[in-house]
Design an enzyme around this catalytic site. Structure first.
Site, PDB file in Angstrom:
ATOM      1  N   LYS A 221      22.811   6.132  34.824  1.00 14.40           N
ATOM      2  CA  LYS A 221      23.195   5.227  35.390  1.00 14.40           C
ATOM      3  C   LYS A 221      22.626   3.650  35.438  1.00 14.40           C
ATOM      4  CE  LYS A 221      26.708   7.278  38.256  1.00 14.40           C
ATOM      5  NZ  LYS A 221      27.206   7.673  39.609  1.00 14.40           N
TER       6      LYS A 221
ATOM      7  N   ARG B 262      25.205  16.114  39.411  1.00 14.29           N
ATOM      8  CA  ARG B 262      26.206  15.825  38.366  1.00 14.29           C
ATOM      9  C   ARG B 262      25.509  15.151  37.203  1.00 14.29           C
ATOM     10  NH1 ARG B 262      29.485  11.807  36.507  1.00 14.29           N
ATOM     11  NH2 ARG B 262      31.729  12.361  35.917  1.00 14.29           N
TER      12      ARG B 262
HETATM   13  C1  PT1 Z   1      29.265  10.366  40.895  1.00  9.19           C
HETATM   14  C2  PT1 Z   1      30.239   9.996  39.786  1.00  9.19           C
HETATM   15  C3  PT1 Z   1      31.561  10.729  39.624  1.00  9.19           C
HETATM   16  N1  PT1 Z   1      29.888   9.158  38.831  1.00  9.19           N
HETATM   17  C4  PT1 Z   1      30.882  11.650  41.676  1.00  9.19           C
HETATM   18  N2  PT1 Z   1      31.774  11.744  40.757  1.00  9.19           N
HETATM   19  C5  PT1 Z   1      30.707   8.639  37.822  1.00  9.19           C
HETATM   20  N3  PT1 Z   1      31.400  12.692  42.716  1.00  9.19           N
HETATM   21  C6  PT1 Z   1      31.890   9.375  37.874  1.00  9.19           C
HETATM   22  C7  PT1 Z   1      26.266   2.635  36.350  1.00  9.19           C
HETATM   23  O1  PT1 Z   1      25.887   2.180  37.095  1.00  9.19           O
HETATM   24  O2  PT1 Z   1      28.115   9.591  41.038  1.00  9.19           O
HETATM   25  N4  PT1 Z   1      29.806  11.035  41.744  1.00  9.19           N
HETATM   26  N5  PT1 Z   1      32.136  10.354  38.772  1.00  9.19           N
HETATM   27  C8  PT1 Z   1      30.337   7.872  36.846  1.00  9.19           C
HETATM   28  N6  PT1 Z   1      30.366   6.611  37.509  1.00  9.19           N
HETATM   29  C9  PT1 Z   1      29.471   5.574  37.073  1.00  9.19           C
HETATM   30  C10 PT1 Z   1      29.093   4.578  38.070  1.00  9.19           C
HETATM   31  C11 PT1 Z   1      28.789   5.483  35.943  1.00  9.19           C
HETATM   32  C12 PT1 Z   1      28.120   3.716  37.883  1.00  9.19           C
HETATM   33  C13 PT1 Z   1      27.921   4.549  35.663  1.00  9.19           C
HETATM   34  C14 PT1 Z   1      27.271   3.689  36.429  1.00  9.19           C
HETATM   35  O3  PT1 Z   1      25.863   2.508  35.289  1.00  9.19           O
END
Ligand code: PT1
Length: 260
Positions: free
Chosen positions: A204, A238
């Site tokens: 991330k 995850r």
């Molecule tokens: C997570 C999650 C998710 N993240 C759960 N499900 C994502 N339970 C999708 C960035 O800052 O942490 N927990 N499902 C993906 N979401 C992101 C958020 C992807 C922030 C990238 C960023 O780069």
């Protein structure tokens, strides 16, 4: 938990596994590497992502869920906030709903309770399109913990047994670098909620900010975050990089076993 995105626009693997057969081959690699659980997503929720219409999300996710359930003996989770897809995914054999909205969409709470699946309740401030514009908290750890306590209460009131719930602080979902780091440092504060803690930190943008590296160069940083989260009590990680993360967890377990 291995991440399997069937989206054109996910931040790391967007477009790579849109083809169902390509997705299945990637799933096979994650299972061979030792994944305990696979999380299938058909709607990107990364910062700035646009919402996905229901039919498109169903068309992407359901064939993959069906094939995974048929092919692998491990539980399949579906990353969705839409009650219609929760219902269809359950019918296709999914064992878990991973909901970044923590069952706040209309009808989601009732549907999840009726289906009787395991549910991950995640914290997010705002919505993906705009959540990173200016996230503000007086006390991020207390506010995230209080939000999750409220969602556990709502879920149990709707008839979901607490034993079927996981909680997730939602790294990167309406959080500054400082907020993300505070939440990770204080992750043990979530243990008092009484549910296993799931974390998603893999590749991330907090690592982009901390290390000034593009998403392809964040593996080492992701492994450090995975270790820190596991040491602070995270029960489920995850991740995109299952084999590498499991090496880290094996090293951690070997040392912890010998600790007095
Ligand atoms: C997570 C999650 C998710 N993240 C759960 N499900 C994502 N339970 C999708 C960035 O800052 O942490 N927990 N499902 C993906 N979401 C992101 C958020 C992807 C922030 C990238 C960023 O780069």
């Amino acid at each position: 938990m291995g991440v399997l995105n069937v989206t054109p626009d996910s931040f790391y693997d967007g477009g790579r596994f849109l083809d169902c057969n390509v997705a299945l081959r990637h799933a096979e690699a994650m299972v061979a590497a030792g994944a305990d659980l696979l999380d299938v997503g058909g709607e990107s929720t990364r910062p700035g992502a646009e919402p996905t219409p229901l039919q498109a999300e169903m068309d992407r996710v359901l064939p993959v869920v069906e094939a995974l359930v048929a092919e692998f003996p491990l539980p399949v989770s579906v990353d969705t906030s839409k009650p219609e897809l929760m219902r269809a995914a359950a019918a296709a054999g999914a064992a878990m709903i991973n909901d970044v909205l923590a069952l706040r969409a209309a009808g989601a709470l009732e549907t999840a309770a009726e289906l009787g699946l395991t549910v991950c309740l995640m914290h997010m401030q705002g919505e993906p399109r705009s959540m990173q514009r200016n996230p503000v908290y007086a006390d991020v750890v207390r506010e995230v913990r209080d939000f999750l306590a409220g969602r556990i209460a709502a879920a149990t009131a709707a008839g979901l047994p607490k034993e079927r719930l996981l909680v997730d602080p939602g790294f990167g979902f309406g959080k500054s670098l400082e907020h993300n780091l505070r939440l990770l440092a204080e992750l043990p504060a979530l243990q008092s909620l009484g549910c296993p803690v799931l974390v998603g930190l893999s590749r991330k943008s907090l690592l982009g900010k901390l290390l000034d590296r593009p998403v392809e160069e964040r593996l080492a940083g992701s492994l450090a975050l995975a270790l820190l989260a596991a040491q602070r009590g995270a029960a489920v990680l995850r991740v995109h990089d299952v084999a590498e993360t499991l090496d880290v967890l094996r090293v951690l377990a070997a040392v912890e076993k010998r600790q007095g």
